[in-house]
Write a protein that holds these residues in place. Structure first.
Motif, mmCIF file in Angstrom:
data_model
loop_
_atom_site.group_PDB
_atom_site.id
_atom_site.type_symbol
_atom_site.label_atom_id
_atom_site.label_comp_id
_atom_site.label_asym_id
_atom_site.label_seq_id
_atom_site.Cartn_x
_atom_site.Cartn_y
_atom_site.Cartn_z
ATOM 1 N N UNK A 120 -0.283 -12.100 -6.928
ATOM 2 C CA UNK A 120 -1.677 -12.094 -6.680
ATOM 3 C C UNK A 120 -2.563 -11.740 -7.797
ATOM 4 N N UNK A 121 -3.572 -12.340 -8.157
ATOM 5 C CA UNK A 121 -4.353 -12.240 -9.289
ATOM 6 C C UNK A 121 -4.897 -10.853 -9.331
ATOM 7 N N UNK A 122 -5.014 -10.325 -10.463
ATOM 8 C CA UNK A 122 -5.427 -8.903 -10.281
ATOM 9 C C UNK A 122 -4.668 -7.802 -9.911
ATOM 10 N N UNK A 123 -3.307 -8.205 -9.393
ATOM 11 C CA UNK A 123 -2.487 -7.357 -8.753
ATOM 12 C C UNK A 123 -2.573 -7.003 -7.392
ATOM 13 N N UNK A 124 -3.807 -7.363 -6.759
ATOM 14 C CA UNK A 124 -3.811 -6.853 -5.473
ATOM 15 C C UNK A 124 -3.646 -5.374 -4.958
ATOM 16 N N UNK A 125 -3.520 -5.290 -3.749
ATOM 17 C CA UNK A 125 -3.087 -3.779 -3.308
ATOM 18 C C UNK A 125 -2.004 -3.361 -3.785
ATOM 19 N N UNK A 126 -1.986 -2.072 -4.552
ATOM 20 C CA UNK A 126 -0.645 -1.431 -5.153
ATOM 21 C C UNK A 126 0.196 -0.763 -4.074
ATOM 22 N N UNK A 127 1.486 -0.923 -4.138
ATOM 23 C CA UNK A 127 2.178 -0.287 -2.952
ATOM 24 C C UNK A 127 3.372 0.167 -3.621
ATOM 25 N N UNK A 128 4.088 1.248 -2.932
ATOM 26 C CA UNK A 128 5.054 2.067 -3.383
ATOM 27 C C UNK A 128 6.435 1.249 -2.859
ATOM 28 N N UNK A 129 7.561 1.337 -3.796
ATOM 29 C CA UNK A 129 8.574 0.625 -3.816
ATOM 30 C C UNK A 129 9.852 1.902 -4.084
#
Length: 128
Positions: free
Chosen positions: A15-24
């Motif tokens: 995703x351009x710009x990183x999109x929504x950050x999530x935890x992994x």
């Protein structure tokens, strides 16, 4: 047996710009086993001497290197398989493709069933 993990925030892949950050979850390695450690542990299960075990490991490394450099799949029964793969640029036609388009080679490892199965029963513990 348990594998320790920590939670890290990552951007969405692709995703351009990183999109929504999530935890992994990501593994927290608990040290390593070097050749000396492996030799000492193998020695407990074998009638071979330390020197013999070390010699077999070094010889196995040499045989794997030679086999992979000749394009062979190295099957180590229950341990799994090592095999070469390539990365290349493309050409519009088969005739236009030359070895100069090959960017590089790498070694892939496919674990055997017993090695895969042990990870199905492992317990996960969050690292402090």
């Amino acid at each position: 047996m348990s594998i320790k993990y920590k939670v890290v925030e990552k951007a969405e892949p692709g995703v351009v710009g990183g999109g929504a950050k999530k935890w992994y979850a990501t593994v927290v390695n608990d040290g390593e086993l070097a050749i000396d450690d492996l030799v000492n542990q193998i020695e407990k299960f074998s009638a071979l001497s330390e020197a013999d075990i070390r010699g077999v490991i070094i010889a196995l490394e040499n045989v794997i290197q030679e086999g992979l450099s000749n394009g062979k799949i190295i099957r180590l029964d229950k341990l799994g398989s090592f095999y070469p793969s390539l990365s290349s640029a493309s050409s519009l036609t088969q005739e236009d493709f030359t070895s100069s388009l090959i960017k590089g080679a790498k070694v892939n490892y496919r674990p055997g069933k017993r090695i895969n199965d042990v990870l199905k029963t492992v317990i996960f513990k969050k690292a402090n």
